[in-house]
Design a protein around this motif. Structure first.
Motif, PDB file in Angstrom:
ATOM      1  N   LEU A 255      36.061  57.550  43.058  1.00  0.00           N
ATOM      2  CA  LEU A 255      36.738  56.250  42.686  1.00  0.00           C
ATOM      3  C   LEU A 255      37.119  55.449  44.024  1.00  0.00           C
ATOM      4  CD1 LEU A 255      36.943  54.456  40.211  1.00  0.00           C
ATOM      5  CD2 LEU A 255      39.219  55.278  39.863  1.00  0.00           C
ATOM      6  N   ALA A 256      37.752  56.175  44.788  1.00  0.00           N
ATOM      7  CA  ALA A 256      38.349  55.668  46.092  1.00  0.00           C
ATOM      8  C   ALA A 256      37.177  54.867  46.965  1.00  0.00           C
ATOM      9  CB  ALA A 256      39.183  56.703  46.887  1.00  0.00           C
ATOM     10  N   TYR A 257      36.041  55.915  46.975  1.00  0.00           N
ATOM     11  CA  TYR A 257      35.041  55.620  47.892  1.00  0.00           C
ATOM     12  C   TYR A 257      34.240  54.132  47.412  1.00  0.00           C
ATOM     13  CZ  TYR A 257      30.225  55.520  49.676  1.00  0.00           C
ATOM     14  OH  TYR A 257      28.961  55.146  50.503  1.00  0.00           O
ATOM     15  N   SER A 258      34.312  54.292  45.872  1.00  0.00           N
ATOM     16  CA  SER A 258      33.614  52.962  45.510  1.00  0.00           C
ATOM     17  C   SER A 258      34.606  51.530  45.719  1.00  0.00           C
ATOM     18  CB  SER A 258      33.507  53.258  43.866  1.00  0.00           C
ATOM     19  OG  SER A 258      32.410  54.174  43.767  1.00  0.00           O
ATOM     20  N   VAL A 259      35.803  52.000  45.597  1.00  0.00           N
ATOM     21  CA  VAL A 259      36.711  50.822  46.159  1.00  0.00           C
ATOM     22  C   VAL A 259      36.330  50.198  47.265  1.00  0.00           C
ATOM     23  CG1 VAL A 259      39.102  49.997  46.327  1.00  0.00           C
ATOM     24  CG2 VAL A 259      38.537  51.535  44.305  1.00  0.00           C
ATOM     25  N   GLY A 260      36.387  51.099  48.205  1.00  0.00           N
ATOM     26  CA  GLY A 260      35.991  50.600  49.685  1.00  0.00           C
ATOM     27  C   GLY A 260      34.598  50.335  49.954  1.00  0.00           C
ATOM     28  N   TRP A 261      33.617  50.731  49.262  1.00  0.00           N
ATOM     29  CA  TRP A 261      32.152  50.137  49.456  1.00  0.00           C
ATOM     30  C   TRP A 261      32.165  48.892  48.847  1.00  0.00           C
ATOM     31  CZ3 TRP A 261      28.400  48.094  46.383  1.00  0.00           C
ATOM     32  CH2 TRP A 261      27.387  48.102  47.028  1.00  0.00           C
ATOM     33  N   VAL A 262      32.514  48.541  47.476  1.00  0.00           N
ATOM     34  CA  VAL A 262      32.596  47.268  46.904  1.00  0.00           C
ATOM     35  C   VAL A 262      33.139  46.322  47.899  1.00  0.00           C
ATOM     36  CG1 VAL A 262      33.095  46.070  44.697  1.00  0.00           C
ATOM     37  CG2 VAL A 262      32.007  48.469  44.633  1.00  0.00           C
ATOM     38  N   SER A 263      34.405  46.706  48.109  1.00  0.00           N
ATOM     39  CA  SER A 263      35.111  45.675  48.971  1.00  0.00           C
ATOM     40  C   SER A 263      34.444  45.288  50.064  1.00  0.00           C
ATOM     41  CB  SER A 263      36.614  46.157  49.289  1.00  0.00           C
ATOM     42  OG  SER A 263      37.382  46.622  48.203  1.00  0.00           O
ATOM     43  N   GLY A 264      33.754  46.035  51.073  1.00  0.00           N
ATOM     44  CA  GLY A 264      33.054  45.906  52.137  1.00  0.00           C
ATOM     45  C   GLY A 264      31.653  45.220  51.727  1.00  0.00           C
ATOM     46  N   GLU A 265      31.324  45.269  50.585  1.00  0.00           N
ATOM     47  CA  GLU A 265      29.883  44.654  50.150  1.00  0.00           C
ATOM     48  C   GLU A 265      30.243  43.182  49.888  1.00  0.00           C
ATOM     49  OE1 GLU A 265      26.501  43.003  48.703  1.00  0.00           O
ATOM     50  OE2 GLU A 265      28.262  43.310  47.086  1.00  0.00           O
ATOM     51  N   ASN A 266      31.422  43.076  49.209  1.00  0.00           N
ATOM     52  CA  ASN A 266      31.662  41.593  48.813  1.00  0.00           C
ATOM     53  C   ASN A 266      33.191  41.526  48.656  1.00  0.00           C
ATOM     54  OD1 ASN A 266      32.176  39.077  46.922  1.00  0.00           O
ATOM     55  ND2 ASN A 266      30.553  38.519  48.265  1.00  0.00           N
ATOM     56  N   PRO A 267      33.806  40.669  49.329  1.00  0.00           N
ATOM     57  CA  PRO A 267      35.344  40.598  49.212  1.00  0.00           C
ATOM     58  C   PRO A 267      36.029  40.215  47.706  1.00  0.00           C
ATOM     59  CG  PRO A 267      34.988  39.795  51.316  1.00  0.00           C
ATOM     60  CD  PRO A 267      33.599  39.962  50.622  1.00  0.00           C
ATOM     61  N   ALA A 268      35.206  39.201  47.416  1.00  0.00           N
ATOM     62  CA  ALA A 268      35.652  38.633  46.061  1.00  0.00           C
ATOM     63  C   ALA A 268      35.356  39.688  44.752  1.00  0.00           C
ATOM     64  CB  ALA A 268      34.783  37.358  45.512  1.00  0.00           C
ATOM     65  N   VAL A 269      34.085  40.386  44.871  1.00  0.00           N
ATOM     66  CA  VAL A 269      34.058  41.258  44.082  1.00  0.00           C
ATOM     67  C   VAL A 269      34.581  42.560  43.959  1.00  0.00           C
ATOM     68  CG1 VAL A 269      32.257  42.973  42.989  1.00  0.00           C
ATOM     69  CG2 VAL A 269      31.342  40.516  43.665  1.00  0.00           C
ATOM     70  N   GLY A 270      35.071  42.879  45.436  1.00  0.00           N
ATOM     71  CA  GLY A 270      35.958  44.028  45.811  1.00  0.00           C
ATOM     72  C   GLY A 270      37.322  43.756  45.243  1.00  0.00           C
ATOM     73  N   GLN A 271      37.800  42.490  45.141  1.00  0.00           N
ATOM     74  CA  GLN A 271      39.086  42.422  44.506  1.00  0.00           C
ATOM     75  C   GLN A 271      39.106  42.465  43.255  1.00  0.00           C
ATOM     76  OE1 GLN A 271      40.376  38.053  45.706  1.00  0.00           O
ATOM     77  NE2 GLN A 271      42.349  38.433  44.310  1.00  0.00           N
ATOM     78  N   ILE A 272      38.343  41.928  42.366  1.00  0.00           N
ATOM     79  CA  ILE A 272      38.099  42.273  41.077  1.00  0.00           C
ATOM     80  C   ILE A 272      38.087  43.952  40.773  1.00  0.00           C
ATOM     81  CG2 ILE A 272      36.792  42.130  38.789  1.00  0.00           C
ATOM     82  CD1 ILE A 272      38.116  39.624  39.707  1.00  0.00           C
ATOM     83  N   PHE A 273      37.278  44.342  41.541  1.00  0.00           N
ATOM     84  CA  PHE A 273      37.034  45.932  41.213  1.00  0.00           C
ATOM     85  C   PHE A 273      38.300  46.673  41.458  1.00  0.00           C
ATOM     86  CE2 PHE A 273      35.739  50.386  42.698  1.00  0.00           C
ATOM     87  CZ  PHE A 273      34.930  50.512  41.408  1.00  0.00           C
ATOM     88  N   ASN A 274      39.037  46.391  42.602  1.00  0.00           N
ATOM     89  CA  ASN A 274      40.266  47.093  42.859  1.00  0.00           C
ATOM     90  C   ASN A 274      41.483  46.917  41.716  1.00  0.00           C
ATOM     91  OD1 ASN A 274      42.113  48.558  44.757  1.00  0.00           O
ATOM     92  ND2 ASN A 274      43.166  46.382  44.822  1.00  0.00           N
ATOM     93  N   GLU A 275      41.409  45.508  41.268  1.00  0.00           N
ATOM     94  CA  GLU A 275      42.481  45.189  40.202  1.00  0.00           C
ATOM     95  C   GLU A 275      42.177  46.100  39.070  1.00  0.00           C
ATOM     96  OE1 GLU A 275      44.268  41.477  39.672  1.00  0.00           O
ATOM     97  OE2 GLU A 275      43.426  40.564  41.569  1.00  0.00           O
ATOM     98  N   LEU A 276      40.875  45.942  38.705  1.00  0.00           N
ATOM     99  CA  LEU A 276      40.673  46.836  37.361  1.00  0.00           C
ATOM    100  C   LEU A 276      40.776  48.327  37.548  1.00  0.00           C
ATOM    101  CD1 LEU A 276      37.197  45.168  36.443  1.00  0.00           C
ATOM    102  CD2 LEU A 276      39.150  44.902  35.313  1.00  0.00           C
ATOM    103  N   THR A 277      40.455  48.933  38.861  1.00  0.00           N
ATOM    104  CA  THR A 277      40.703  50.268  39.135  1.00  0.00           C
ATOM    105  C   THR A 277      42.379  50.661  39.069  1.00  0.00           C
ATOM    106  OG1 THR A 277      38.892  50.448  40.505  1.00  0.00           O
ATOM    107  CG2 THR A 277      40.556  52.131  40.911  1.00  0.00           C
ATOM    108  N   VAL A 278      43.070  49.757  39.515  1.00  0.00           N
ATOM    109  CA  VAL A 278      44.489  49.790  39.532  1.00  0.00           C
ATOM    110  C   VAL A 278      45.152  50.244  37.862  1.00  0.00           C
ATOM    111  CG1 VAL A 278      46.666  48.822  39.795  1.00  0.00           C
ATOM    112  CG2 VAL A 278      45.058  48.852  41.466  1.00  0.00           C
ATOM    113  N   MET A 279      44.223  49.063  37.233  1.00  0.00           N
ATOM    114  CA  MET A 279      44.846  49.123  35.629  1.00  0.00           C
ATOM    115  C   MET A 279      44.218  50.495  34.933  1.00  0.00           C
ATOM    116  SD  MET A 279      43.976  45.459  34.328  1.00  0.00           S
ATOM    117  CE  MET A 279      44.380  43.916  35.322  1.00  0.00           C
ATOM    118  N   LEU A 280      42.874  50.882  35.432  1.00  0.00           N
ATOM    119  CA  LEU A 280      42.276  52.200  34.729  1.00  0.00           C
ATOM    120  C   LEU A 280      43.180  53.257  35.360  1.00  0.00           C
ATOM    121  CD1 LEU A 280      40.146  53.195  33.143  1.00  0.00           C
ATOM    122  CD2 LEU A 280      38.783  53.491  35.249  1.00  0.00           C
ATOM    123  N   ARG A 281      43.538  53.256  36.312  1.00  0.00           N
ATOM    124  CA  ARG A 281      44.437  54.429  37.104  1.00  0.00           C
ATOM    125  C   ARG A 281      45.752  54.683  36.268  1.00  0.00           C
ATOM    126  NH1 ARG A 281      42.945  56.877  41.797  1.00  0.00           N
ATOM    127  NH2 ARG A 281      41.389  55.659  43.184  1.00  0.00           N
TER     128      ARG A 281
END
Length: 227
Positions: free
Chosen positions: A86-112
């Motif tokens: 999950l940590a790797y995916s947060v980094g990859w998605v953020s690097g692939e696109n910042p806007a999508v990465g922001q959404i993914f990171n916030e969803l990950t925080v809630m899921l954690r």
């Protein structure tokens, strides 16, 4: 006198070679673009798998068959692997696109937060060393009504399903012509879609996953162990 064509054999050879070179160059560009698109699709699929696996971790704990050291070691390794993915995916998605990465990171925080809460409850339950204990709602008791309109589990959606459904609405903007949209536009678009607001509402209104069953066997929306 007949006029001599200025188009000579050397010129024709150069045109043919130039066309061939240009064709090969375009082919390589398209091939690389296709390979890049396939890589992006695979990586986003891995990100979704990471969300799903981490969301299911409390269930794995709840359904352990014993508390032997080997069982606990395997569960600990499973949790470490899921957390790392999950940590790797947060980094990859953020690097692939910042806007999508922001959404993914916030969803990950809630899921954690959801997983941490329910993992703690799952560890406090006894091992599921019989078939009826594999039921997340506990053993079936006389008078229970299951799989009907009055089923207390009706409409309960696992946390990882909710997160994946919401994130799937986001990643479609990373393929096809939508991939050309700038990040500033995507941020505004995602705000209008209310992705994060929908996730917060789902997590705040009710517990998405019920793993704790009181001694009386009645299911509640309780998300914390009694003090």
């Amino acid at each position: 006198m007949p006029q001599t064509s200025a188009f000579t054999w050397p010129g024709l050879i150069l045109v043919v070679l130039g066309s061939s070179f240009l064709g090969n160059l375009l082919t390589k560009v398209f091939d690389r673009s296709s390979a890049r698109s396939a890589e992006i699709r695979a990586s986003y699929a891995d990100a979704i798998k990471a969300l799903n696996n981490w969301g299911q971790y409390p269930t794995r704990i709840r359904r352990r068959t014993d508390d032997e050291p080997e069982t606990l070691r395997k569960l600990e390794e499973l949790g470490a692997q899921g957390n790392s993915a999950l940590a790797y995916s947060v980094g990859w998605v953020s690097g692939e696109n910042p806007a999508v990465g922001q959404i993914f990171n916030e969803l990950t925080v809630m899921l954690r937060a959801e997983v941490a809460r329910h993992a703690r409850l799952a560890w406090a339950t006894v091992p599921a060393n019989s078939a009826d204990l594999m039921n997340l709602a506990g053993p079936i008791k006389p008078g229970d009504r299951h799989f009907g309109p009055d089923d207390p589990w009706a409409g309960i959606i696992p946390a990882e399903w909710m997160v994946i459904q919401l994130f799937s609405q986001v990643i479609r903007y990373r393929f096809g012509w939508r991939r050309l949209l700038p990040s500033w536009y995507l941020r505004r678009r995602f705000q209008r879609m209310k992705i994060i607001a929908a996730a917060r509402e789902a997590f705040e209104v009710k517990s998405i996953r019920r793993l704790y069953v009181p001694d009386d066997g009645h299911l509640t929306d309780q998300t914390e162990m009694p003090g």
